[in-house]
Design an enzyme around this catalytic site. Structure first.
Site, mmCIF file in Angstrom:
data_model
loop_
_atom_site.group_PDB
_atom_site.id
_atom_site.type_symbol
_atom_site.label_atom_id
_atom_site.label_comp_id
_atom_site.label_asym_id
_atom_site.label_seq_id
_atom_site.Cartn_x
_atom_site.Cartn_y
_atom_site.Cartn_z
ATOM 1 N N CYS A 176 -62.580 -27.631 -3.806
ATOM 2 C CA CYS A 176 -63.089 -29.009 -3.788
ATOM 3 C C CYS A 176 -63.428 -29.489 -5.194
ATOM 4 O O CYS A 176 -63.182 -30.654 -5.541
ATOM 5 C CB CYS A 176 -64.321 -29.117 -2.902
ATOM 6 S SG CYS A 176 -64.028 -28.623 -1.199
HETATM 7 C C1 BEZ Z 1 -63.129 -24.466 -1.459
HETATM 8 O O1 BEZ Z 1 -63.324 -25.619 -1.848
HETATM 9 O O2 BEZ Z 1 -62.807 -23.583 -2.239
HETATM 10 C C2 BEZ Z 1 -63.277 -24.141 -0.002
HETATM 11 C C3 BEZ Z 1 -64.224 -24.791 0.771
HETATM 12 C C4 BEZ Z 1 -64.350 -24.447 2.108
HETATM 13 C C5 BEZ Z 1 -63.524 -23.494 2.671
HETATM 14 C C6 BEZ Z 1 -62.548 -22.860 1.899
HETATM 15 C C7 BEZ Z 1 -62.426 -23.189 0.544
#
Ligand code: BEZ
Length: 209
Positions: free
Chosen positions: A45
């Site tokens: 994110c």
């Molecule tokens: C991420 O942003 O890395 C992420 C967030 C939630 C689940 C899996 C990855």
């Protein structure tokens, strides 16, 4: 039921990092790129919102306003913004919605129970100036999105809105477009430059300017 292309994008009021907004009023006259992410202070994110910040000028040139959303709190969003800016190398000049009660996520069907917890998946809604949903993408939490493709899709939507044309695979601005099958090749030669008939149903031409 999930939203379909051509539906009116649900209006909502929400708290965001840019203050409270009423969605349709906020985007008034512009395209919106409404995109959800699973959570703040998570690696994928952070790269996605950083990339969106870096593309700010590209969105503005297309009269498009990005707006992010997750179910995290406004306080978390505010604390996270400096990380996004540092990773993306650009100021975060778009709002991030704090959807703690999941009202917006539910209206846009952004929570998919098969994808782990009750956070939002990576959904994207391209919404036109008339508030119609024009394109949707849904990615799992593990796969970061290609924001250059989102910009390209905006270009393709705007090009196809401008004329009776569609865009071929891999199209990017400057490439030739496909003439609508509703127009005869004879008429097409009068309306378009450099018409090329590959098949009777597949005619290419320079994009109208
Ligand atoms: C991420 O942003 O890395 C992420 C967030 C939630 C689940 C899996 C990855």
């Amino acid at each position: 039921m999930s939203l379909r292309l051509g539906d009116t994008a649900p209006d909502f009021t929400a708290d965001t990092t840019a203050g409270p907004i009423s969605f349709h009023e906020w985007k008034s006259g512009a395209w919106a790129v409404l995109f959800s992410h699973p959570g703040d202070f998570t690696p994928v994110c952070t790269t996605e919102l950083g990339r969106t910040a870096a593309l700010s000028g590209e969105f503005a040139r297309r009269n498009a306003k990005p707006i992010a959303i997750s179910v995290d709190s406004l306080e978390d969003h505010q604390r996270w913004i400096p990380d996004i800016a540092e990773v993306g190398g650009a100021e975060v000049d778009f709002p991030i919605i704090a959807d703690s009660d999941r009202a917006v996520a539910q209206a846009y069907d952004m929570i998919h129970p098969g994808e782990g917890d009750a956070s939002t998946v990576r959904a994207v809604f391209l919404i036109d100036p008339q508030d119609k949903v024009r394109l949707t993408l849904t990615y799992p939490k593990s796969v970061g999105r290609n924001f250059s493709e989102i910009v390209r899709a905006l270009d393709a939507l705007q090009a196809t809105d401008a004329g009776p044309v569609s865009t071929p695979a891999e199209w990017t601005p400057g490439d030739r477009v496909i003439i609508s099958p509703a127009i005869s090749t004879e008429d097409a030669r009068e309306r378009f430059e450099n018409v090329e008939e590959l098949r009777p149903y597949l005619r290419l031409a320079d994009a109208p300017r």
